[in-house]
Design a protein around this motif. Structure first.
Motif, PDB file in Angstrom:
ATOM      1  N   HIS A 177       3.371  -4.889  -9.382  1.00  0.00           N
ATOM      2  CA  HIS A 177       3.682  -6.113  -8.663  1.00  0.00           C
ATOM      3  C   HIS A 177       3.239  -5.976  -7.210  1.00  0.00           C
ATOM      4  N   THR A 178       3.256  -7.089  -6.463  1.00  0.00           N
ATOM      5  CA  THR A 178       2.891  -7.045  -5.045  1.00  0.00           C
ATOM      6  C   THR A 178       4.167  -7.080  -4.204  1.00  0.00           C
ATOM      7  N   GLU A 179       4.122  -6.392  -3.079  1.00  0.00           N
ATOM      8  CA  GLU A 179       5.249  -6.370  -2.155  1.00  0.00           C
ATOM      9  C   GLU A 179       4.742  -6.646  -0.757  1.00  0.00           C
ATOM     10  N   ALA A 199       2.203  -7.052   5.764  1.00  0.00           N
ATOM     11  CA  ALA A 199       1.020  -6.799   4.931  1.00  0.00           C
ATOM     12  C   ALA A 199       1.427  -6.779   3.469  1.00  0.00           C
ATOM     13  N   GLU A 200       0.631  -7.423   2.652  1.00  0.00           N
ATOM     14  CA  GLU A 200       0.889  -7.441   1.220  1.00  0.00           C
ATOM     15  C   GLU A 200       0.129  -6.304   0.563  1.00  0.00           C
ATOM     16  N   TYR A 201       0.798  -5.588  -0.297  1.00  0.00           N
ATOM     17  CA  TYR A 201       0.106  -4.521  -1.023  1.00  0.00           C
ATOM     18  C   TYR A 201       0.593  -4.482  -2.462  1.00  0.00           C
TER      19      TYR A 201
END
Length: 112
Positions: free
Chosen positions: A42-44, A49-51
């Protein structure tokens, strides 16, 4: 004999351990693991910043038990580990040819 491997969510470990003890299993091996299945991570968002988090934390449980206890153990793990949400995990069952207790030399079910 059967070897049961289960990959579960970490917060379910205590419930699974207690369920296995209620069934009568004495030995369990637990390893911290990371991985993903269909959920693909998943993205966090961290400090703006999205990673992508590819590998999610999991726990791998390994048990070797007599054939007579295998179905009870599998059902205990399934019920205790289930949340109903994606990523609950998997259970794998293998046939074990032989087990030997190193200390005493006992083999087969006696080694468990």
């Amino acid at each position: 004999m059967k070897k049961i491997e289960a990959i579960i969510k970490p917060f379910k470990l205590d419930e699974v351990k207690e369920a296995l003890q209620e069934v009568g299993l004495q030995g369990i091996t637990v390893t911290e693991a990371k991985g993903f299945g269909r959920q693909k991570g998943h993205t966090e968002l961290y400090r703006g910043a999205e990673y992508v988090v590819d590998f999610l934390p999991k726990v791998k449980i390994e048990i070797v038990c007599p054939d007579a206890l295998a179905e009870k153990a599998i059902e205990a793990i399934r019920e205790a580990a289930q949340t109903g949400r994606i990523g609950d995990g998997k259970i794998f069952v293998y046939t074990v040819e032989q087990a030997i207790r190193i200390r005493t030399g006992e083999s087969g079910d006696d080694a468990l």
